[in-house]
Each structure stands twice: as structure tokens, then as C-alpha cells.
Scaffold this active site. Structure first.
Site, PDB file in Angstrom:
ATOM      1  CE  LYS A  18      -2.069  -0.926   3.815  1.00  0.00           C
ATOM      2  NZ  LYS A  18      -1.294  -2.149   4.036  1.00  0.00           N
ATOM      3  CD  GLU A  48       1.690   5.025   8.050  1.00  0.00           C
ATOM      4  OE1 GLU A  48       2.545   4.428   7.386  1.00  0.00           O
ATOM      5  OE2 GLU A  48       0.641   4.478   8.437  1.00  0.00           O
ATOM      6  NE  ARG A  49       6.096   0.087  10.767  1.00  0.00           N
ATOM      7  CZ  ARG A  49       5.079  -0.155   9.943  1.00  0.00           C
ATOM      8  NH1 ARG A  49       4.763   0.737   9.013  1.00  0.00           N
ATOM      9  NH2 ARG A  49       4.389  -1.269  10.049  1.00  0.00           N
TER      10      ARG A  49
END
Length: 486
Positions: A177, A203-204
Site C-alpha cells: 500500500k 505511521e512509523r
């Protein structure tokens, strides 16, 4: 931009005196804070409040419910370390406000509008806008049938994106993705002249750092705003990051009359953060443990993405599918709002068919002869029909072998396999790992290539000649080279 900049004049509070603006913390339970306002009207739901933990530490929170006539329950948008009962709380006089406009282009912001890229602070005169607002009236919204060309064969052919529409990439963990969204950003750099706003939801930190570096190196950062609420931040921050990105996007659309490309990775993390907030507030869970307000929260986000006048917000969203279950309530709720569904298949990823877009599961409301033309629509139907017929025969092939099929079925299986390989494509963002330069393919070349395969022009070609190429001419050159090398 500091938390103190959030404070705006509050006419009601001014009439009642400065004490009416202040409350006191009466309970702190993680990210949930109860605040009492004695002898004053309570701030409305979604209003922002500032808790002064010290001269240096000020925590921004948002009202979520009224417990009684004097007490509200709020959710913190920042870490609550150092908070205690009795601390003074100030009203902001409205929702959280974030900086917008040309001054935020090329910057990385958090949910409250603070700069997170170690650059210079934003100027004092930067305009501020609330993160909560009603979607544009239905009468003011404009429909659009203009296609958003991506240069990615399988998307342009089978799930075309709309200018001013909403497209979502659905897939489980590890099927590509984020890579697909990154490639869409890369592919649109050359042709897209509007503003890009990227919302990194849950998110990271590594991914945010890579995104900042990639955009800096590609020279598009000066037309992009990055808004992040990362995994290590409280659920309230992750929950409101898309709203911050929307406020910035709406400013460029409504006041600058510019087209905006809004990229969100990952919308499921927005739902997940809302589920955490709902649990913290003590609400009873709904189906599969999701918040009872799931549908209204997703609608509040998605309905603000629209075309108004000559300017549009085009949204491309990555959506994580938990345990590859496409019947998950979060997935089905998000899917109800999008125009184009790009479904990523784990089975195709396992076969090395990248991008791992499922040609049968993916769809778009734009795939209509009146919009894309008769030839495009017919080729897309024929491609789907051929691949679907191949899938119906796969059990027979697995049990008995392809030699047991009739001549017509064998011919269809061969063409379907070649179509699947032709719809693969090397990406620019993966060139550093694969060593293969990325390809961007015009829609006309994609349609011509698929039609040639469907007509049998490539029946005697090696399947590998069609794998990871751009146009059919490139595949033909690969096939000729293979034959000469025999």
C-alpha cells in the site's frame, strides 16, 4: 506556532470576565481529563482547551462530552506527563486552529500545527484555521468526470481515478500500500501542478523521515505540506491529524482556488485511534469492538473532500485491511465513501505480480463508456472476463493439469497469464532495491497492449517477456532478444 497561539478572543467569556475562561483539572486518567468550570457556560464539544502544566509545558486537549452542568471530559492531543489535579485550564474559544497558507508549504507539522522539521519557526502573521468545519453544501459541490492519470497501467485501465474524487488502496500488511501511494506521488510530480498535502496517520517515524527526504530530493517539497501524527503519539493526536490536513487543504481550495492532492496513509489508523479514544471515554463498543460512532466519524472526514467551484481536493488514501478481512466494519465503512477502490491481493503479491492490484476486486465509478470511452470500457471488461475465467479454471488446473483443458480454455488461460504479467510494472520508488528503472505508461499504450494480448497477437510469446515492462513495444523487444539468444 505554539500552543499559546491557539487562544482566540471569546466574546462570551469577555462579557463574563476573565474567570469565565478558566477551569480546573479535577481528574487525569491517561489521555482523558475531566475539567470543571464553576459558574460559567461549558465549552462546546470539539472546542479546544489549554492546560498549563508549567510555564514551559502547555497541553492542548479537546472537549468530547459534558458530564454534568459544570464538568467536561476532554481528550489530550499531546502527552499528559506532568498533569495533576487543580491545574488551571484556559478556553481557546473554538476548535483547535492550525496554520495554513503559503507559509506552511515545504514544512512538516504535527496535529497542533507545530513545526517538526527542525526548520525556522512559522511567521507570527501566519493565518490560522479551525480543524473542524462543516462539509461544503451539496449545492456548492461540483461533480467531475476528469480522469487523474497516474501512469500505472492496472489503475488507469481498471480503476481510473477522478480529479476531485476519492480513491482508496485497500490491502493487508505487507502487500504494497505505502509503496503504491509513494509511486503515485512520484508519478504525479511531473504532471500535477497543484498543492500536495500528505497526512501520515499512525505511521512509523522512519516512514516520515523517508518521505521528507524523498520529497526534498525530488524537488516537490516546496509545493507539499507534510502533517504527521505518528505511532508514538497519543490516540487523540492520531485521531485528529486528518482533520489538520483537511483544514490546510480546504484553505488552498476555498481561498487560493488551487487544486489539492490529499494523500493519507493510513486511514485505518484514524479509525483505530477513534476506537482507542472511544474506549478511553467509556463508550460501549459496537461490532468487532469498533466505536459506536464509526460511521459518523468516517463521514465527517470523507464528506469534506469535495470539488467546489473550479478547485478540487483529490484524495488518495491507503487503508489497512486487518487480517485480510474485507468484510471488516472499518473497511466497508470507508469503502462506501470512495469513488475508486484499488484492492491489493496477497496471492498476487506472493506470485511477484507487482503492483499486486486485484483486477477483479478493484473498481471505479468512472469506468463507464460515457466517461472513459467505448474502447477503454470494452477492453477493461474483456480483461476482467479473461482473468476471471482463468481463476475459475485454476482448481481444475491444480488437480488435473492444464493439458486436460479444452483448446479454447487453454488459449484463454494463456492470454490471462500474459495479461496479468503485462499489468505488472517497475516503480521508480523501488529502483534502489531492484535496479530496474521505473516506467510510466500512457493510457493509450496500456489499452493497445491489452487489446493485442486479447486478440492473440502475443500467444506465441514467452510469458516472461511481458513481465515488469512498460509498453508492449518494450515487451516485443524483450521477446526478440530472448529468441536471438536461443
Amino acid at each position: 506556532m505554539t500552543v499559546a497561539d491557539q487562544v482566540a478572543p471569546d466574546n462570551e467569556a469577555a462579557r463574563q470576565g476573565s474567570g469565565a475562561r478558566e477551569g480546573r483539572v479535577v481528574a487525569v486518567r491517561g489521555a482523558v481529563i475531566d475539567i470543571a468550570f464553576a459558574g460559567a457556560a461549558l465549552p462546546p464539544v470539539d472546542d479546544a482547551l489549554i492546560i498549563a502544566a508549567s510555564d514551559e509545558i502547555k497541553v492542548l486537549c479537546e472537549v468530547q462530552s459534558h458530564l454534568d452542568q459544570h464538568t467536561v471530559r476532554a481528550i489530550a492531543l499531546e502527552a499528559t506527563t506532568g498533569l495533576k489535579r487543580g491545574l488551571m485550564v484556559k478556553r481557546v474559544g473554538g476548535p483547535v486552529r492550525v496554520p495554513v497558507g503559503d507559509q506552511v508549504l515545504g514544512r512538516l507539522l504535527d496535529v497542533t500545527g507545530r513545526v517538526g522539521d527542525k526548520g525556522a519557526p512559522l511567521p507570527a502573521d501566519v493565518p490560522l484555521r479551525p480543524i473542524h468545519r462543516a462539509p461544503p453544501p451539496f449545492a456548492a459541490q461540483g461533480g467531475t468526470s476528469d480522469l487523474f492519470r497516474t501512469g500505472i497501467k492496472v489503475i488507469d485501465l481498471l480503476a481510473p481515478l477522478a480529479q476531485g474524487g476519492k480513491a482508496a488502496m485497500f490491502g493487508g500488511a505487507g502487500v504494497g500500500k505505502t509503496v503504491l501511494v509513494m509511486e503515485l506521488i512520484h508519478a504525479m510530480v511531473a504532471s500535477y501542478q497543484g498543492i500536495s498535502v500528505f497526512a501520515g496517520v499512525g505511521e512509523r517515524s522512519r516512514e516520515g523521515h523517508e518521505m521528507l527526504l524523498d520529497m526534498t530530493e525530488s524537488g516537490v517539497l516546496d509545493r507539499t505540506v507534510l502533517v504527521y501524527g505518528q505511532m508514538n503519539e497519543p490516540p487523540g493526536a492520531r485521531w485528529r491529524v486528518p482533520m489538520t490536513a483537511l483544514a490546510i487543504s480546504e484553505y488552498f481550495r476555498d481561498e487560493k482556488h488551487q487544486n489539492v492532492l490529499l494523500l493519507m496513509d493510513n486511514v485505518f489508523r484514524f479509525v483505530q485511534a477513534g476506537m482507542e479514544v472511544s474506549g478511553l471515554l467509556g463508550r460501549l463498543p459496537s461490532r468487532v469492538g469498533y466505536q459506536p460512532t464509526l460511521a459518523s466519524e468516517v463521514a465527517a472526514l470523507q464528506e469534506r473532500i469535495a470539488s467546489v467551484g473550479e478547485a478540487a481536493i483529490t484524495a488518495i488514501e491507503a487503508v489497512y485491511v486487518p487480517a485480510d478481512d474485507f468484510t471488516d466494519p472499518a473497511v466497508t465503512t470507508i469503502a462506501a465513501h470512495v469513488d475508486s477502490m484499488v484492492v491489493l491481493s496477497r496471492a498476487m503479491a506472493a506470485e511477484g505480480m507487482y503492483p499486486a492490484v486485484d483486477p477483479i476486486g478493484s473498481s471505479s465509478i468512472l469506468l463507464d463508456p460515457l466517461i472513459v470511452g467505448e474502447e477503454h470500457a470494452q477492453v477493461a471488461i474483456d480483461v476482467r472476463r479473461t482473468i476471471e475465467h482463468y481463476r475459475e479454471l485454476q482448481d481444475v488446473i491444480s488437480l488435473l493439469g492444464i493439458s486436460e483443458l479444452g483448446a479454447d480454455d487453454r488459449r484463454i488461460v494463456g492470454r490471462a497469464r500474459r495479461l496479468q504479467r503485462f499489468l505488472t510494472q517497475p516503480f521508480s520508488v523501488t529502483e534502489a532495491f531492484t535496479g530496474v528503472p521505473g516506467r510510466s505508461v500512457a493510457l493509450a499504450d496500456t489499452i493497445a497492449g491489452c487489446r493485442a494480448i486479447l486478440n492473440g497477437d502475443c500467444d506465441d510469446w514467452q510469458e516472461s517477456s511481458l513481465y515488469m515492462v512498460g509498453t508492449l513495444d518494450e515487451a516485443r523487444a524483450k521477446e526478440d532478444a530472448t529468441r536471438k539468444g536461443r
